[in-house]
Motif scaffolding. Sequence first.
Motif, PDB file in Angstrom:
ATOM      1  N   UNK A  61       1.000  -1.171   0.068  1.00  0.00           N
ATOM      2  CA  UNK A  61       0.114  -0.163  -0.127  1.00  0.00           C
ATOM      3  C   UNK A  61       0.888   1.237   0.062  1.00  0.00           C
ATOM      4  N   UNK A  62       2.109   1.201   0.655  1.00  0.00           N
ATOM      5  CA  UNK A  62       2.882   2.499   0.725  1.00  0.00           C
ATOM      6  C   UNK A  62       3.646   2.433  -0.508  1.00  0.00           C
ATOM      7  N   UNK A  63       3.882   1.660  -1.092  1.00  0.00           N
ATOM      8  CA  UNK A  63       4.704   1.580  -2.654  1.00  0.00           C
ATOM      9  C   UNK A  63       3.465   2.064  -3.602  1.00  0.00           C
ATOM     10  N   UNK A  64       2.421   1.716  -3.301  1.00  0.00           N
ATOM     11  CA  UNK A  64       1.290   2.247  -4.450  1.00  0.00           C
ATOM     12  C   UNK A  64       1.009   3.655  -4.250  1.00  0.00           C
ATOM     13  N   UNK A  65       1.164   4.269  -3.043  1.00  0.00           N
ATOM     14  CA  UNK A  65       1.057   5.742  -2.651  1.00  0.00           C
ATOM     15  C   UNK A  65       2.286   6.311  -3.292  1.00  0.00           C
ATOM     16  N   UNK A  66       3.464   5.631  -2.968  1.00  0.00           N
ATOM     17  CA  UNK A  66       4.757   6.302  -3.520  1.00  0.00           C
ATOM     18  C   UNK A  66       4.562   6.480  -5.278  1.00  0.00           C
ATOM     19  N   UNK A  67       4.237   5.149  -5.748  1.00  0.00           N
ATOM     20  CA  UNK A  67       4.163   5.325  -7.292  1.00  0.00           C
ATOM     21  C   UNK A  67       3.412   6.545  -7.775  1.00  0.00           C
ATOM     22  N   UNK A  68       2.019   6.874  -6.957  1.00  0.00           N
ATOM     23  CA  UNK A  68       1.316   7.835  -7.124  1.00  0.00           C
ATOM     24  C   UNK A  68       1.885   9.284  -7.039  1.00  0.00           C
ATOM     25  N   UNK A  69       2.682   9.331  -6.085  1.00  0.00           N
ATOM     26  CA  UNK A  69       3.267  10.554  -5.859  1.00  0.00           C
ATOM     27  C   UNK A  69       4.477  10.826  -7.103  1.00  0.00           C
ATOM     28  N   UNK A  70       4.870   9.767  -7.577  1.00  0.00           N
ATOM     29  CA  UNK A  70       5.857   9.900  -8.616  1.00  0.00           C
ATOM     30  C   UNK A  70       5.151  10.152  -9.907  1.00  0.00           C
TER      31      UNK A  70
END
Length: 120
Positions: A61-70
Amino acid sequence: MANITICDDDDDFADMLCLFLKSIDHNVTRCSETGQLASSLLLKRPDLLILDVEMPGGGGAAAARFLKSLGAEDMPLIVCSGLPIAQQMPLFTGCRRVRFFQKPLDLDELAKAIGNHLIG
């Protein structure tokens, strides 16, 4: 041949997956926790990301949020977890190109999914 990053804290699973992907001519980078993945993605974005849900550093879930931030919500993503797929899906609603698998995996099905995901 694609550049694939695997992020999974299960060493046995990740090692097996690395060997399998290399045997079908992919370049593989491996991370074992979400913070390592974030650092890796800042250096180079892979063609495909294979991700576990439950890992140190916030997990999938944190990785998905990070992808979105990029701005990388459209990065092809394959989620492989011991959790039932119905529990995996809500964690990745912001990702546009995601496919879910429950462990243990059928490697032939995974190889097909990788090919389809890379084509679009």
